[in-house]
Scaffold this motif. Sequence first.
Motif, PDB file in Angstrom:
ATOM      1  N   THR A   1      -3.714   0.054   3.114  1.00  0.00           N
ATOM      2  CA  THR A   1      -4.541  -1.090   1.988  1.00  0.00           C
ATOM      3  C   THR A   1      -3.612  -2.545   1.850  1.00  0.00           C
ATOM      4  OG1 THR A   1      -4.679   0.830  -0.175  1.00  0.00           O
ATOM      5  CG2 THR A   1      -4.292  -1.024  -0.543  1.00  0.00           C
ATOM      6  N   VAL A   2      -2.654  -2.308   2.369  1.00  0.00           N
ATOM      7  CA  VAL A   2      -1.346  -3.385   2.681  1.00  0.00           C
ATOM      8  C   VAL A   2      -2.141  -3.876   3.621  1.00  0.00           C
ATOM      9  CG1 VAL A   2       0.548  -3.608   3.598  1.00  0.00           C
ATOM     10  CG2 VAL A   2       0.119  -2.011   2.051  1.00  0.00           C
TER      11      VAL A   2
ATOM     12  N   LEU B   1       8.435   3.128  -1.916  1.00  0.00           N
ATOM     13  CA  LEU B   1       8.147   2.331  -3.269  1.00  0.00           C
ATOM     14  C   LEU B   1       9.200   3.268  -4.066  1.00  0.00           C
ATOM     15  CD1 LEU B   1       4.368   3.473  -3.449  1.00  0.00           C
ATOM     16  CD2 LEU B   1       5.837   1.609  -3.658  1.00  0.00           C
ATOM     17  N   LYS B   2       9.410   4.000  -3.867  1.00  0.00           N
ATOM     18  CA  LYS B   2      10.823   4.580  -5.049  1.00  0.00           C
ATOM     19  C   LYS B   2      12.180   4.128  -4.748  1.00  0.00           C
ATOM     20  CE  LYS B   2       9.018   9.503  -4.170  1.00  0.00           C
ATOM     21  NZ  LYS B   2       9.823  10.987  -4.421  1.00  0.00           N
TER      22      LYS B   2
ATOM     23  N   SER C   1       3.833   1.672  -7.955  1.00  0.00           N
ATOM     24  CA  SER C   1       2.374   2.033  -7.085  1.00  0.00           C
ATOM     25  C   SER C   1       2.632   1.213  -5.932  1.00  0.00           C
ATOM     26  CB  SER C   1       1.525   2.214  -7.516  1.00  0.00           C
ATOM     27  OG  SER C   1       1.049   1.849  -7.979  1.00  0.00           O
ATOM     28  N   LEU C   2       0.975   0.875  -5.169  1.00  0.00           N
ATOM     29  CA  LEU C   2       1.421  -0.220  -4.336  1.00  0.00           C
ATOM     30  C   LEU C   2       0.426  -1.479  -4.646  1.00  0.00           C
ATOM     31  CD1 LEU C   2      -0.803   1.477  -1.064  1.00  0.00           C
ATOM     32  CD2 LEU C   2       1.262   0.926  -1.293  1.00  0.00           C
TER      33      LEU C   2
ATOM     34  N   THR D   1       3.363  -7.466  -4.521  1.00  0.00           N
ATOM     35  CA  THR D   1       2.573  -8.563  -4.470  1.00  0.00           C
ATOM     36  C   THR D   1       1.939  -8.884  -3.111  1.00  0.00           C
ATOM     37  OG1 THR D   1       4.133  -9.710  -3.246  1.00  0.00           O
ATOM     38  CG2 THR D   1       4.357 -10.044  -6.038  1.00  0.00           C
ATOM     39  N   ASP D   2       1.072  -9.758  -3.383  1.00  0.00           N
ATOM     40  CA  ASP D   2       0.146 -10.165  -1.911  1.00  0.00           C
ATOM     41  C   ASP D   2       1.041 -10.723  -0.587  1.00  0.00           C
ATOM     42  OD1 ASP D   2      -2.351  -9.334  -3.423  1.00  0.00           O
ATOM     43  OD2 ASP D   2      -2.859 -11.678  -3.506  1.00  0.00           O
ATOM     44  N   ALA D   3       2.207 -11.330  -1.629  1.00  0.00           N
ATOM     45  CA  ALA D   3       3.186 -11.846  -0.107  1.00  0.00           C
ATOM     46  C   ALA D   3       3.987 -10.480   0.102  1.00  0.00           C
ATOM     47  CB  ALA D   3       3.832 -12.947  -0.935  1.00  0.00           C
TER      48      ALA D   3
END
Length: 713
Positions: A57-58, A88-89, A95-96, A100-102
Motif C-alpha cells: 500500500t505504501v 504506527l504505534k 492506521s496507514l 501522508t503521501d509524502a
Amino acid sequence: MRIKNNIFALVAITTALAWGGLTSCSDEPDSENFYTFTGEMASDYLKNNAKYSDFATVVERANLMDMLASYGHYTCFVPDNDAFDEYLKKHNKASLADLTDADCDTIARTHLVNNMYSTMDMNGTQLHDANLMRRYLPTIAGLDENQNAVVFLNTRGAHIYYELRDDSVENGIMQPINQVLETSSGSILEVLKDNDRISLFYDALMATGVGEDIANTDPEDTSWDPKSHEKYYYTSDFWKEVAWVPDTKKTAFTFFVTPNSVLKDKYNIESLRQLYDKACEIYDPVYPADVNKEGHKYENLTDSVNPLRRLIQYTILTRYVPGSDKLTPLILNFPGKKLDGKTLGYDEDLLNPIDWYETMLPHTMAKIEMLTVPKYVGSSKARERYINRRVDAKYPDEQDWNKGQLITENVESEYEQDALNGHYFYVDDIVCFSKDVQEKIQNMRIRMDFATIFPEIMTNDIRQKGNPTVDDASGTADESASPKNGKNYYFPDGYLDHIKLRGNCAFVYRRPHINFWSFEGDEFNIFGDYDFILRLPPVPFSGEWQVRLGFCALRTRGVAQIYFGDDPNHMIPQGIPMDMTRFITDPEMLGLTELMPAEDEGQNNTAYNKIRSDNEQLAESMKAFRNLGIVRGPYGTFHTNGDDMTRWTGNWRTYRRILSQNYMDCSKPYYIRIRVASDGKQGNNNEFMLDYLELVPKNVYDISGAGQMEDDL
C-alpha cells in the motif's frame, strides 16, 4: 526460498553485484528499460503476499509500484505487516491512512536500492549503493533471536529474516525485514545535538562558530540541472566510452567525535574551558605566532586563530563519508579469486591502504589508514581504521604519540549517526593536528588518488562505483541511463572546487577497473585544447617538496607544459613539456632501457626483485630514474586479473613524473597549471591523464647521501 535460474545467471554474468549495475538513484527508469516478463516481478511479490500488504500500500501511494513492475535491478527491503503495526504505534498513528503521501514516498524510497544485493554481497559496513532517498543503509553482521547469522540494517534491531533472505524475482532481490527502516531527515547539527554522550563536542562546535559555518552551507545546489548537459563521447587508449555529468551537486561533512567519557577518562576534561586549555596545549606549539593575539583568548572562541576553533575544525572532513569502508580504498568483492576481500591495487602485506583528506582547518589534511601489514599492526587489530597513525619502518614501535585515533563504525542504538548533510564517527582520542602529527606522522611521502582530492567526487557518490571486475565491450559505449557495469562522469568548469578549466576541454572520471594501469583502479582523463589550474593539497610543514604525478603513458596520449606557483595568475614553467607517449623502454629514456629492457612485466619484475635485494643497487637504480625527472612505479601497487598481482615496478608505462621541486610554505595554497603542448590533435584528442599525486618532502626523496633512501613502495 524460491530460486529462479535466470536471476542467478544474471548474478554470474555481473560477477560481484555489490560493485555492479546501477549507480544512479534516479526516480524512474528510462522508457528503454521497459519490457514484458513472464515471471514474477518485485511488484507481483508485494501484491501476492498478504503479510506484506501494508508495504505494498505504501509503495502504491508513493507511485513506485509501476517502477517495480518494470525491468531493473532492485533490492527491496520488505517490512512485514507486524513491522508496520510497531511503526504506527511508535508514531501515534492509528492506521496507514494517517500517513501522508509524502510519508509514504519517504518510507518506500528508504527501502529500495537501485542495484541487486544478496546477503552474501552485504559484507561491508554499508551497502555500496545508496537507497532511493540517496542514503546508505548500514550492513552489520549479527545473530537473530534464534542464533542465526543475519544482516542488521541499523543498530536498533532491524534485520533481514534468515528464512526469507535472498528471495529473487525477475527484476531484483527481495529481502524481508522485521522493522520499518527510518533515517534522519534533519541536518548533521541536529543529529549531533540529540546525542547527549557527545554534548561537550557539540557545545564546542557551536561556541567556536564552526557549527554556524556548517549551518550556512547549502547542502545541495538546487540550480544544478544534469539534464541540461549532453553525454560526452571519448576514446581512451582504444576504449570507446561515454560519460555523464553527476546527478547532484551536494556539499556535506564528516565528523570524528570524541565522546564525553573519553575526554573525562583520558584528560579529566568536563567543561568547555578545560577543552579550550587542552586545545592551547596542542595548537600553541603548531602556531606559536598566534599565542599573543587577541583572537587566541577564551573570550574569542570564534576567531580564526583560536585554538579551540582549530581543534574542532580539524575533526571535520569537507566531504560526506557514510561508512568507514569508504574512508579507505575499494575492497574487492571477487568470489573465488585470491584477491577477494583485498584492497584494489594494494599489496596488503607491504602497504596499509591509506587515503588523505583535507579538513576544515585551513591548510591541513588527515591521514586515514586501514591496518593490514602484519608486522605493524601492534596492539591494534588488523583491518581497523585509524586517523594519523604511523607505525612503519621508520617508527616500528606503537607508542602514545603515533598510534593514532581508532575510528568506531557505529554509535549507540538510541542515536542517529547519519544526516542529509553529514555523518559522524566516534574516535577513541582527540583528533588533532599536533606538533607530532605535523613533523613526524605526516613527514612522509603523501600519495593521493585524484578522486580523493576533490570532495565533490565522494559527496556526490561517484568515487569507486561500478563493477571493477568487468570491462565494457571494446569499441562500444553503453549509452543507457544506467550502464550495467557503472558510469563514467565528466565535470563542467565550476563543478569541482579545486580545479579551474580553461580552453575547450573535457575533464572525465573513468570508473574503477581491476586491470587498469591506474592507482586504486580509477583515473581522470582530460581531452581537447586544455589549460587547467589545479589547487594542490596542503603540505603539513614548510620546506622543499617534490610534486609528482603518477600516470600511465600510452601512444594515444599527448604532451603538456607544467607550471607551478602560489599565484594562479603568475606561474613558472617547470622544465620541458611532459610527453605522455614516452615509455621507459624508449631509446629517449637514456640509461633506463638497461634497467627495464623488455616490454614484459614478468621479466621486468623478476629483474627488479634482484635489484631491490641489494640496497646499493636499488639506490643506483633510483638515481638513474631521478636523473631524468621520473620515478619508477611503486612496488606495493599493482593491477590484476583477480588472482595474480602484476607490480607496477615492472611496467614500462606506469611511472611517476616529478612536476616540480620547490620550497612550499605550509600556510599558503599552491597550484599546478597544465596546458596542452601537443602539435595539433595528437592521439586521442591530446589526452592527458591524472591518476595519483605525490607530495614528497626533501628528507624522504633525497637519496644523495644527505638523507635516508626513499622506499620503493
